[in-house]
Design an enzyme around this catalytic site. Sequence first.
Site, PDB file in Angstrom:
ATOM      1  N   CYS A  84      -9.062  -5.479  17.753  1.00 25.67           N
ATOM      2  CA  CYS A  84      -9.264  -4.031  17.557  1.00 25.67           C
ATOM      3  C   CYS A  84      -8.043  -3.221  17.970  1.00 25.67           C
ATOM      4  O   CYS A  84      -7.451  -3.458  19.023  1.00 25.67           O
ATOM      5  CB  CYS A  84     -10.554  -3.595  18.239  1.00 25.67           C
ATOM      6  SG  CYS A  84     -10.409  -2.410  19.562  1.00 25.67           S
ATOM      7  N   CYS A  94      -8.152  -1.291  21.185  1.00 24.77           N
ATOM      8  CA  CYS A  94      -8.133  -2.201  22.338  1.00 24.77           C
ATOM      9  C   CYS A  94      -6.706  -2.627  22.650  1.00 24.77           C
ATOM     10  O   CYS A  94      -6.318  -2.775  23.800  1.00 24.77           O
ATOM     11  CB  CYS A  94      -8.993  -3.438  22.064  1.00 24.77           C
ATOM     12  SG  CYS A  94     -10.674  -3.062  21.536  1.00 24.77           S
ATOM     13  N   CYS A 110     -10.611  23.214 -16.699  1.00 25.98           N
ATOM     14  CA  CYS A 110     -10.197  23.668 -18.029  1.00 25.98           C
ATOM     15  C   CYS A 110     -10.172  22.519 -19.035  1.00 25.98           C
ATOM     16  O   CYS A 110      -9.529  21.479 -18.816  1.00 25.98           O
ATOM     17  CB  CYS A 110      -8.848  24.391 -17.905  1.00 25.98           C
ATOM     18  SG  CYS A 110      -7.567  23.931 -19.047  1.00 25.98           S
ATOM     19  N   CYS A 166      -6.885  21.480 -20.664  1.00 27.14           N
ATOM     20  CA  CYS A 166      -6.025  20.763 -19.712  1.00 27.14           C
ATOM     21  C   CYS A 166      -6.385  19.291 -19.716  1.00 27.14           C
ATOM     22  O   CYS A 166      -5.513  18.423 -19.669  1.00 27.14           O
ATOM     23  CB  CYS A 166      -6.201  21.321 -18.305  1.00 27.14           C
ATOM     24  SG  CYS A 166      -5.900  23.087 -18.182  1.00 27.14           S
TER      25      CYS A 166
END
Length: 564
Positions: free
Chosen positions: A63, A66, A427, A430
């Site tokens: 981890c 850790c 749009c 677009c």
Amino acid sequence: MKFWRYSLTALASLLAAVSASGPTDGEAAADPNSAVVKLTADDFSSFITENPLVLAEFFAPWCGYCKVLGPEFSKAADQLNVSHPTIKLAQIDCTEEEALCQEHGIKGYPSLKVIHGSTDAIEDYEGQRTAEGIVDFMVQQTLPVVQKPETVEALKEILIASERPVIVEIVPKKVKKSAKKNLETFETVAKSKRKDVSFVSITGDELVSEFEDLISGAELKEKTKLPQYVIVRPNALDDATLLSDEEPLTAESLISFIDTEIIPYFGEINRDTYMLYMNSPLPIGYYFYNTAEEKAKVEETFNKLGKQHRGKINFVGLDAVQFGRHAEILNMNPDVIPLFAIQKVADNLKYGIDQTKFPEGPSIEAIEEFVADYFDDKLVALTKSEDLPTPEEVAATPVIKLVGHNHADIVKDTTKDVFVKYYAPWCGHCKTLAPKWEELAEVYGSNKPDAEVIIAHIDHTANDVATPFKIEGYPTLVLYPANGEIDEATGLRSPIFFEKAREVDDLIEFLNENTGNKVDGDKLRKALEESKKSGSSEKRDDSANAAAEDDDEDSDDEEAHDEL
Ligand SMILES: *[C@@H]1O[C@H](CO)[C@@H](O)[C@H](O)[C@H]1NC(C)=O
């Protein structure tokens, strides 16, 4: 408080992401030569009953958090082994001791538990995750919740040794009957706030007057029958603050006094402290720095400003090497550090010192002036911007994504022809244009470092950008020609508008006629087609289909209206 929540989450995830992928040169398991004790299911119970105070870390070797904690944990254990040998630090590797970890309800790594001599007396660790923080927190656990020194030497020792602020209760010889409850409140609050501040209670004329001599900044009242409360900041006996009369003292008012006063004038925002700042209703003034020297240069200024504006704003340093991308949340450019910005957390408003004026970081004078302007209500909140594209986003498409932060930088590069599509996500035209725009970008190798023509787009609804013209419809297609004439107001080039049918052929023809770099688009397109032909036949089919679709839409596009 939705905005507040948002920015809290943003910073939290930012800090978490950084830590997870952050410095991993440390080992999660403590150095076997350190004073950290490795515990297993066999010896866990006997160990915690034999030792009155244990800090147990439940961890997993893989981890990230850790790994960051490991070296700090070892260091703290070694220090405590010397100074407070009865305090033990222990580790349990949950990949080896699954049952033991499950028994203690461990859900995340690392989990730190403070154990007071029995499995019935286990509490979560609430200190900072540094060697100093661990030592300080654990030593506090051995002390009474409220310390009651009887000599000035003992009091002095507490004030000077403390790494955290100390709140001192001054109890008069005779306490007014109605204020007796104040003393209880102090004891109660001490239990929940001792992780943030040390609690001390003193009484007796001599001790009180000696205390007054020690500190300055707080004028004690004489001849009062009310208890008084003074906060003394660490390493700053000359900087004490008195809680104004409170009768009756409530837990809320005492906690609020503590929460305001314990925040340093110029603190540091990081994984350990961001909750403190985010929970405060005050705006945050951030100074982003890359090196300790950069921070040291402004320390004095911010201490002064912090004192001056105590209770109105919290100033913090932020380590940009680790948390620099937080600048984007503040609408600032994370690539220009140092920077200074103010975030009004509650209103989600952001203000920042103009980074283009201070590419090397703002001067002291600029910071002071900016803070003064902030309090005089003279600042305009920063314009909005999407985040800068991630390397993955950049690699995914040849179209260059512009946002508020990089629009000016890219558009101002006069050596390149920059063809920009200003669009809105809703749009329709677009959307129709998008695949053609992508095809166009591919023709010009727009995302290659040596591209002479940049094909770009920007979501104009999500980014406030300065343009030398008013955008009146979407999409608006504009070419900033290489070496073009400069518009004085914006510093951008005077644009050439594209207003024909929006087909790849037309777009290329337009660029052939107008680019400052005189790029031959037809030639580039042929070269691209050649190289595709030598690629897989599947790809060729795809592009043929795409072309057919484009043809179908021709008629639509010719009578297209722009949208706004
Ligand atoms: C802890 O302290 C004891 C006594 O001073 C010493 O003998 C021992 O070596 C120390 N342990 C570690 C791991 O430093």
